[in-house]
Motif scaffolding. Structure first.
Motif, PDB file in Angstrom:
ATOM      1  N   THR A 136      -8.572  -0.248  -3.269  1.00  0.00           N
ATOM      2  CA  THR A 136      -8.086   1.112  -3.022  1.00  0.00           C
ATOM      3  C   THR A 136      -9.215   2.123  -3.171  1.00  0.00           C
ATOM      4  O   THR A 136      -9.361   3.044  -2.350  1.00  0.00           O
ATOM      5  N   PHE A 137     -10.029   1.964  -4.207  1.00  0.00           N
ATOM      6  CA  PHE A 137     -11.190   2.836  -4.416  1.00  0.00           C
ATOM      7  C   PHE A 137     -12.093   2.827  -3.179  1.00  0.00           C
ATOM      8  O   PHE A 137     -12.518   3.887  -2.689  1.00  0.00           O
ATOM      9  N   VAL A 138     -12.373   1.645  -2.670  1.00  0.00           N
ATOM     10  CA  VAL A 138     -13.253   1.513  -1.505  1.00  0.00           C
ATOM     11  C   VAL A 138     -12.595   2.101  -0.261  1.00  0.00           C
ATOM     12  O   VAL A 138     -13.228   2.823   0.522  1.00  0.00           O
ATOM     13  N   ASP A 139     -11.311   1.816  -0.062  1.00  0.00           N
ATOM     14  CA  ASP A 139     -10.620   2.286   1.136  1.00  0.00           C
ATOM     15  C   ASP A 139     -10.469   3.802   1.168  1.00  0.00           C
ATOM     16  O   ASP A 139     -10.646   4.443   2.206  1.00  0.00           O
ATOM     17  N   VAL A 140     -10.144   4.387   0.015  1.00  0.00           N
ATOM     18  CA  VAL A 140      -9.869   5.815   0.013  1.00  0.00           C
ATOM     19  C   VAL A 140     -11.154   6.647   0.001  1.00  0.00           C
ATOM     20  O   VAL A 140     -11.192   7.767   0.524  1.00  0.00           O
ATOM     21  N   THR A 141     -12.235   6.115  -0.567  1.00  0.00           N
ATOM     22  CA  THR A 141     -13.521   6.830  -0.539  1.00  0.00           C
ATOM     23  C   THR A 141     -14.314   6.521   0.727  1.00  0.00           C
ATOM     24  O   THR A 141     -15.180   7.302   1.136  1.00  0.00           O
TER      25      THR A 141
ATOM     26  N   PHE B   6       2.968   0.090 -11.335  1.00  0.00           N
ATOM     27  CA  PHE B   6       1.583  -0.194 -11.729  1.00  0.00           C
ATOM     28  C   PHE B   6       0.615  -0.097 -10.555  1.00  0.00           C
ATOM     29  O   PHE B   6      -0.556   0.263 -10.746  1.00  0.00           O
ATOM     30  N   ARG B   7       1.093  -0.370  -9.349  1.00  0.00           N
ATOM     31  CA  ARG B   7       0.221  -0.117  -8.196  1.00  0.00           C
ATOM     32  C   ARG B   7       0.019   1.396  -8.023  1.00  0.00           C
ATOM     33  O   ARG B   7      -1.099   1.852  -7.759  1.00  0.00           O
ATOM     34  N   ALA B   8       1.095   2.165  -8.204  1.00  0.00           N
ATOM     35  CA  ALA B   8       0.986   3.619  -8.057  1.00  0.00           C
ATOM     36  C   ALA B   8       0.022   4.215  -9.067  1.00  0.00           C
ATOM     37  O   ALA B   8      -0.728   5.151  -8.764  1.00  0.00           O
ATOM     38  N   VAL B   9       0.036   3.686 -10.305  1.00  0.00           N
ATOM     39  CA  VAL B   9      -0.907   4.166 -11.316  1.00  0.00           C
ATOM     40  C   VAL B   9      -2.345   3.905 -10.855  1.00  0.00           C
ATOM     41  O   VAL B   9      -3.207   4.792 -10.917  1.00  0.00           O
ATOM     42  N   GLN B  10      -2.612   2.690 -10.379  1.00  0.00           N
ATOM     43  CA  GLN B  10      -3.968   2.365  -9.937  1.00  0.00           C
ATOM     44  C   GLN B  10      -4.365   3.177  -8.708  1.00  0.00           C
ATOM     45  O   GLN B  10      -5.510   3.635  -8.587  1.00  0.00           O
ATOM     46  N   GLU B  11      -3.420   3.382  -7.792  1.00  0.00           N
ATOM     47  CA  GLU B  11      -3.730   4.192  -6.615  1.00  0.00           C
ATOM     48  C   GLU B  11      -3.991   5.643  -7.014  1.00  0.00           C
ATOM     49  O   GLU B  11      -4.927   6.281  -6.505  1.00  0.00           O
ATOM     50  N   GLY B  12      -3.187   6.183  -7.931  1.00  0.00           N
ATOM     51  CA  GLY B  12      -3.397   7.558  -8.367  1.00  0.00           C
ATOM     52  C   GLY B  12      -4.764   7.757  -9.004  1.00  0.00           C
ATOM     53  O   GLY B  12      -5.423   8.780  -8.798  1.00  0.00           O
ATOM     54  N   ILE B  13      -5.202   6.768  -9.771  1.00  0.00           N
ATOM     55  CA  ILE B  13      -6.539   6.843 -10.374  1.00  0.00           C
ATOM     56  C   ILE B  13      -7.613   6.794  -9.281  1.00  0.00           C
ATOM     57  O   ILE B  13      -8.577   7.574  -9.300  1.00  0.00           O
ATOM     58  N   ALA B  14      -7.447   5.897  -8.306  1.00  0.00           N
ATOM     59  CA  ALA B  14      -8.410   5.816  -7.203  1.00  0.00           C
ATOM     60  C   ALA B  14      -8.431   7.116  -6.401  1.00  0.00           C
ATOM     61  O   ALA B  14      -9.499   7.586  -5.978  1.00  0.00           O
ATOM     62  N   PHE B  15      -7.259   7.722  -6.192  1.00  0.00           N
ATOM     63  CA  PHE B  15      -7.203   8.990  -5.454  1.00  0.00           C
ATOM     64  C   PHE B  15      -7.959  10.087  -6.220  1.00  0.00           C
ATOM     65  O   PHE B  15      -8.600  10.947  -5.605  1.00  0.00           O
ATOM     66  N   SER B  16      -7.874  10.063  -7.552  1.00  0.00           N
ATOM     67  CA  SER B  16      -8.598  11.072  -8.332  1.00  0.00           C
ATOM     68  C   SER B  16     -10.103  10.907  -8.163  1.00  0.00           C
ATOM     69  O   SER B  16     -10.846  11.896  -8.121  1.00  0.00           O
TER      70      SER B  16
ATOM     71  N   LEU C  43     -11.838  -4.810 -12.568  1.00  0.00           N
ATOM     72  CA  LEU C  43     -11.353  -6.184 -12.603  1.00  0.00           C
ATOM     73  C   LEU C  43     -10.129  -6.365 -11.704  1.00  0.00           C
ATOM     74  O   LEU C  43      -9.776  -7.490 -11.357  1.00  0.00           O
ATOM     75  N   SER C  44      -9.496  -5.259 -11.350  1.00  0.00           N
ATOM     76  CA  SER C  44      -8.300  -5.302 -10.509  1.00  0.00           C
ATOM     77  C   SER C  44      -8.682  -5.246  -9.035  1.00  0.00           C
ATOM     78  O   SER C  44      -9.362  -4.306  -8.596  1.00  0.00           O
ATOM     79  N   THR C  45      -8.203  -6.221  -8.256  1.00  0.00           N
ATOM     80  CA  THR C  45      -8.478  -6.199  -6.815  1.00  0.00           C
ATOM     81  C   THR C  45      -7.780  -5.018  -6.152  1.00  0.00           C
ATOM     82  O   THR C  45      -8.307  -4.443  -5.191  1.00  0.00           O
ATOM     83  N   VAL C  46      -6.602  -4.639  -6.652  1.00  0.00           N
ATOM     84  CA  VAL C  46      -5.888  -3.496  -6.085  1.00  0.00           C
ATOM     85  C   VAL C  46      -6.691  -2.218  -6.282  1.00  0.00           C
ATOM     86  O   VAL C  46      -6.932  -1.461  -5.339  1.00  0.00           O
ATOM     87  N   PHE C  47      -7.117  -1.979  -7.520  1.00  0.00           N
ATOM     88  CA  PHE C  47      -7.869  -0.750  -7.772  1.00  0.00           C
ATOM     89  C   PHE C  47      -9.172  -0.739  -6.988  1.00  0.00           C
ATOM     90  O   PHE C  47      -9.516   0.259  -6.346  1.00  0.00           O
ATOM     91  N   THR C  48      -9.918  -1.837  -7.037  1.00  0.00           N
ATOM     92  CA  THR C  48     -11.229  -1.877  -6.378  1.00  0.00           C
ATOM     93  C   THR C  48     -11.092  -1.656  -4.883  1.00  0.00           C
ATOM     94  O   THR C  48     -11.830  -0.842  -4.290  1.00  0.00           O
TER      95      THR C  48
ATOM     96  N   ILE D  44       0.853  -1.193   0.000  1.00  0.00           N
ATOM     97  CA  ILE D  44       0.000   0.000   0.000  1.00  0.00           C
ATOM     98  C   ILE D  44       0.889   1.244   0.000  1.00  0.00           C
ATOM     99  O   ILE D  44       1.856   1.340   0.755  1.00  0.00           O
ATOM    100  N   GLY D  45       0.572   2.178  -0.882  1.00  0.00           N
ATOM    101  CA  GLY D  45       1.366   3.392  -1.012  1.00  0.00           C
ATOM    102  C   GLY D  45       2.477   3.302  -2.023  1.00  0.00           C
ATOM    103  O   GLY D  45       3.167   4.288  -2.308  1.00  0.00           O
ATOM    104  N   SER D  46       2.673   2.119  -2.609  1.00  0.00           N
ATOM    105  CA  SER D  46       3.642   1.927  -3.696  1.00  0.00           C
ATOM    106  C   SER D  46       5.039   2.419  -3.339  1.00  0.00           C
ATOM    107  O   SER D  46       5.774   2.931  -4.183  1.00  0.00           O
ATOM    108  N   ARG D  47       5.379   2.292  -2.056  1.00  0.00           N
ATOM    109  CA  ARG D  47       6.696   2.690  -1.554  1.00  0.00           C
ATOM    110  C   ARG D  47       7.065   4.114  -1.972  1.00  0.00           C
ATOM    111  O   ARG D  47       8.198   4.419  -2.325  1.00  0.00           O
ATOM    112  N   GLY D  48       6.036   4.978  -1.911  1.00  0.00           N
ATOM    113  CA  GLY D  48       6.278   6.407  -2.072  1.00  0.00           C
ATOM    114  C   GLY D  48       6.046   6.986  -3.445  1.00  0.00           C
ATOM    115  O   GLY D  48       6.073   8.211  -3.609  1.00  0.00           O
ATOM    116  N   ILE D  49       5.813   6.174  -4.465  1.00  0.00           N
ATOM    117  CA  ILE D  49       5.539   6.731  -5.797  1.00  0.00           C
ATOM    118  C   ILE D  49       4.147   7.350  -5.805  1.00  0.00           C
ATOM    119  O   ILE D  49       3.182   6.764  -5.316  1.00  0.00           O
ATOM    120  N   LYS D  50       4.042   8.528  -6.390  1.00  0.00           N
ATOM    121  CA  LYS D  50       2.747   9.192  -6.549  1.00  0.00           C
ATOM    122  C   LYS D  50       2.515   9.440  -8.034  1.00  0.00           C
ATOM    123  O   LYS D  50       3.433   9.830  -8.764  1.00  0.00           O
TER     124      LYS D  50
END
Length: 491
Positions: free
Chosen positions: A421-426, A377-387, A414-419, A336-342
């Motif tokens: 993260t979306f739920v956790d951050v919202t 690729f985790r950072a990309v999905q997290e950045g999209i969820a943050f948006s 379809l991605s468990t990471v994105f889904t 979680i947090g992609s080791r600092g990549i934003k």
């Protein structure tokens, strides 16, 4: 008996045949298999050929028929979903005059902002529920200002779905929902906006005839029926923009219900029974598919241009040979947090929720000694969820407080990471459904043709696949706040 749904997407045309009795798809097809071209001759411009949409629609229907899983002669009605806000213009012989200026094109931003100030902010918001912004009316004004010879030949102005319906039936129609997404509709007066037409100098004769969204918008021409292997005379009985249609296909019809999608663009779409608007027009309000003069149900829409488009860009440039499914698994191996990549995923045109600003997509914090493909690729999905979280907070400012969000198990969901993260951050649970825009369009045709008595009857077999609950809210909140500071600095 069956219904045919056509989804005019940015990437491809998808079609489905849906069994009227089970309300399930019996066959699907799409064309092209690879993603369709977006023409960008200048930075911030985005166009596609309507004739390509039509050609691809015919090829997709031919592929559908070739499955042998149903009898095309048993199709009883056609429904169309389409990418929103695109401008299509034809002459009196229904010939295309120029490529379509599509939803993510930014050229008309300044035109819409000037109109917002000169028509009057209060009038625009209270009557149009939006700034004229970068929507279809402003795109038409750009053509009028910059391509006068083309503008003089225009007989009708359409959205992408109207064009495909015209090719099928020879008839040009529109609906309140369609006019509202183009910022042509006055919600207070319940008529085409005189203020917008007068300001831009647009002749009202360019607006197609107005029909109920669920109704017969024309009948399949004999020659087209023969060409497509369909029964002649069947109605095109439904046309809707992709996001209202996505909400319909998720059975999001009543005030307080909320849908989301994360395809080429990302959307959160909530239904309201109030004529609400955002003072800065960062989120937009349009007439929902269930809108009527008696029940003014609107759809409050948050749109993020750079979601699936951001993930696609990252894949094509960092891992072109690896399937999305494998990249999703790889992303799940990073912490979680992609080791600092934003990642700021805003590289697909001006973003309405950012005040029509364009920051470009950005990667920050990459350490060449520690970071891996999985972190990226985790950072990309997290950045999209943050948006999505950033946009949802704007919706919350405007009274939209979802208790649950429905989404189709497709694209980024379809991605468990994105889904997760979306739920956790919202902080909002997500219910996942088998969902497809072309299936929703087919069921919409069933409603519009009277095969189904109402929308509830069309979705009586709708079943949830999975519910995802928040579990990492505390861990994600500071990471999101750091991301938000980076975004604010970039604006």
């Amino acid at each position: 008996m069956y219904l045919l749904g056509i989804d005019i997407g940015t990437s491809s045309i998808k079609v489905s045949a849906v069994d009227i009795h089970t309300q399930k798809s019996v066959a699907t097809a799409q064309y092209p298999d690879d993603e369709a071209e977006i023409k960008s001759v200048q930075s911030g411009w985005a166009e596609q050929s309507p004739e390509d949409w039509w050609s691809n629609t015919q090829k997709a229907i031919s592929k559908l028929n070739a499955t042998g899983l149903f009898d095309p002669e048993q199709i009883r009605a056609i429904g169309i979903a389409y990418q929103m806000h695109g401008l299509v213009v034809v002459d009196k012989n229904q010939n295309i005059l120029r490529d379509s200026i599509i939803w993510c094109d930014s050229r008309a931003v300044a035109i819409g902002e000037k109109a917002f100030d000169e028509i009057g902010n209060e009038l625009c918001l209270s009557h149009l529920l939006n700034s004229p912004g970068n929507f279809t009316a402003s795109k038409l004004a750009w053509v009028k200002n910059n391509e006068q010879e083309i503008y003089k030949k225009i007989d009708k102005v359409m959205l992408p779905g109207d064009f495909i319906a015209m090719k099928l039936t020879g008839k040009v129609t529109t609906s309140i929902s369609a006019l509202s997404e183009g910022i042509f509709w006055d919600f207070k007066e319940d008529e085409v906006s005189e203020a917008v037409l007068d300001y831009y100098g647009i002749d009202s004769r360019l607006i197609p005839d107005l029909y109920p969204l669920f109704s017969e918008h024309g009948n399949l021409k004999d020659d087209i029926a023969a060409q497509l292997g369909l029964k002649k005379g069947i109605p095109v009985a439904y046309k809707s923009g992709d996001q209202p249609n996505n909400a319909l296909s998720l059975n999001v019809l009543k005030p307080g219900e909320v849908a989301a999608t994360a395809g080429t663009s990302g959307v959160i779409y909530g239904v309201s029974d109030e004529l609400t608007y955002d003072l800065q027009s960062r989120v937009n309000t349009f007439a929902h598919v269930t809108y009527s003069k008696e029940n003014k149900y609107t759809g409050v829409l948050l749109c993020i241009n750079g979601t699936g488009s951001m993930y696609r860009w990252a894949k094509n440039n960092f891992a072109p040979q690896i399937p999305y499914s494998e990249l999703n698994v790889s992303a799940a191996s990073a912490p979680i947090g992609s080791r600092g990549i934003k990642v700021l995923p805003f590289g697909n045109g001006a973003e309405r929720m950012l005040g029509n600003k364009y920051t470009g997509a950005q990667f920050l914090g990459i350490d060449l000694n520690i970071h891996t493909q999985a972190d990226i690729f985790r950072a990309v999905q997290e950045g999209i969820a943050f948006s999505f979280r950033y946009g949802l907070d704007i919706m919350r400012e405007n009274g939209m407080e979802p208790k649950v969000i429905r989404a189709g198990k497709a694209n980024l969901f379809l991605s468990t990471v994105f889904t997760q993260t979306f739920v956790d951050v919202t902080g909002v649970p997500v219910e996942l459904y088998e969902n497809d825009g072309s299936v929703g369009a087919a069921l919409g045709a069933g409603i519009g043709s009277g095969i189904f008595e109402n929308a509830e009857a069309a979705f009586k077999n709708h079943e949830m696949i999975k519910r995802v609950e928040p579990k990492n809210i505390a861990e994600y909140e500071p990471i999101y706040q750091d991301w938000k500071k980076i975004l604010i600095k970039a604006l």
